[in-house]
Design a protein around this motif. Structure first.
Motif, short mmCIF file in Angstrom:
data_model
loop_
_atom_site.label_atom_id
_atom_site.label_comp_id
_atom_site.label_asym_id
_atom_site.label_seq_id
_atom_site.Cartn_x
_atom_site.Cartn_y
_atom_site.Cartn_z
N SER A 115 40.27 60.27 25.18
CA SER A 115 39.69 60.58 26.61
C SER A 115 38.00 60.89 26.56
N TYR A 116 37.38 60.53 27.38
CA TYR A 116 35.78 60.75 27.56
C TYR A 116 35.42 61.30 29.06
N ALA A 117 34.67 62.35 28.75
CA ALA A 117 34.33 63.35 29.98
C ALA A 117 33.01 62.87 30.37
N PHE A 118 32.59 62.67 31.93
CA PHE A 118 31.05 62.62 32.30
C PHE A 118 31.19 62.99 33.75
N ILE B 108 34.44 63.60 36.02
CA ILE B 108 35.27 62.38 35.81
C ILE B 108 35.97 62.53 34.40
N THR B 109 37.22 62.07 34.02
CA THR B 109 37.56 61.95 32.81
C THR B 109 38.40 60.59 32.80
N LEU B 110 37.95 59.72 31.71
CA LEU B 110 38.18 58.26 31.45
C LEU B 110 39.36 58.48 30.16
N THR B 111 40.49 57.79 30.38
CA THR B 111 41.44 57.99 29.38
C THR B 111 41.82 56.36 29.03
N ASN B 112 41.85 56.08 27.56
CA ASN B 112 42.17 54.88 27.20
C ASN B 112 43.63 54.72 26.72
#
Length: 351
Positions: A123-126, A67-71
């Protein structure tokens, strides 16, 4: 992070499955091709998730979800919660870069306590690894902060924009330019552009945050003027929204020969920098110098300290605040022979 109790044989089987998954991820040898990334939008956060499955026989196997979350927001995001719900329960065996919890078929990820806020554009990956027993069933439903991860936008959610400068009722001094700034957001961060209007006339456009524009003040002496910002998103067809309208006035330069500071107060982040613009009230060219005084003078510097002030053209200087100087204040005084000096108050803020 996940606590489960099972007989020794099941634990040994789970350990073998996790080892297989790790090897497959490292080698890139997924038996089943990854599902197409699903792009999600909620408010101004974007989510991309990729699902890969690794059958291990007897209808069982391992699922890997990245999963990648992008602000896409114009401000940092300090907290977020993402929830995945599976048609049939899986057993999560490992998760990384998030605080993971599981309740039946639902698995939730939250920003870890050690994770920094997500800055605009960052972006933040988890992700996670899990086991399934009777064949992996999709699709996996997803929510981010309670909104569906369906990649869509709805007609009821138009973009938003706020004109941040000038403030309503502001008095600006000629020959300083009129500085227009705005904060804007759209679903998934999809702001196309922000337009700036003075007296209902378009004076310029900015398509990159932070949204700002300078326009000459020479045509706006004396009487009251209005300003507003208009934002467009990237939907098809594009949607737009207007900020509230503010009023301001441009005052002519004073009759006395003096230096004019376009910002009488400025905030500079600790370890960062800001700018201040100086002009003369008369059309002349004179050498000017800057002096920093006050309790925070040791942590505030200006560059350059000496320069020629060319009347109406003005000059912009850089103000820097040293690390560890947050909470202090200093005064910058600009002087030139034959002209009254002016002062600017600098406040150093936390980064």
């Amino acid at each position: 992070m996940f606590t489960h109790h099972s007989p020794p044989a099941r634990r040994r089987r789970r350990a073998r499955l996790l080892a297989v998954a790790t090897a497959l991820v490292v080698a890139g040898a997924a038996v089943a091709a990854p599902a197409a990334p699903a792009h999600a939008q909620t408010e101004c956060l974007g989510v991309d998730k990729t699902i890969s499955t690794f059958p291990t026989g007897h209808d069982g196997g391992i699922v890997l979800i990245s999963i990648t979350l992008t602000n896409g927001c114009p401000h940092p995001v300090t907290d977020w919660t993402l929830t995945l719900t599976f048609p049939d329960a899986i057993q999560v065996t490992a998760g990384w870069s998030a605080e993971w919890t599981q309740s039946g078929a639902s698995v939730t990820a939250q920003r870890p306590v050690w994770g920094p806020p997500l800055s605009p554009g960052q972006s933040y990956a988890f992700g996670l690894i899990g086991q399934y027993a009777d064949g992996f069933q999709g699709p996996v439903s997803c929510t981010i902060n309670g909104s569906p991860c369906d990649g869509g936008s709805t007609p009821g959610e138009p973009p938003t924009v706020t004109l941040t400068t000038p403030i309503d009722g502001a008095t600006l001094l000629y020959p300083c330019p009129i500085v227009l700034t705005a904060e804007a957001s759209a679903l998934g961060g999809k702001v196309d552009r922000v337009e700036f209007y003075v007296d209902d006339v378009l004076v310029g456009t900015d398509d990159t945050a932070p949204y700002e524009l300078e326009t000459p003040s020479s045509a706006h002496f004396g009487v009251n003027h209005t300003a507003f910002a208009r934002v467009y998103d990237r939907s098809d067809p594009p949607r737009s929204a207007d900020s509230e309208t503010v009023e301001f006035v441009v005052a002519p330069p004073p009759p006395a020969n003096m230096i004019i500071a376009c910002q009488r107060e400025v905030e500079v982040p600790e370890g960062g920098s800001g700018t201040v613009r100086f002009h003369l009230s008369a059309n002349a060219t004179v050498p000017a110098t800057l002096e920093v005084t006050g309790p925070g003078a040791a942590g505030v510097t200006v560059e350059p300290e000496a320069f020629d002030l060319d009347g109406m053209a003005g000059h912009e200087v850089v103000v820097r605040a040293a690390p560890g100087s947050a909470g202090t204040t200093a005064t910058i005084t600009a002087s030139a022979e034959g002209f009254l000096p002016t002062s600017v108050t600098v406040t150093v803020t936390s980064p």
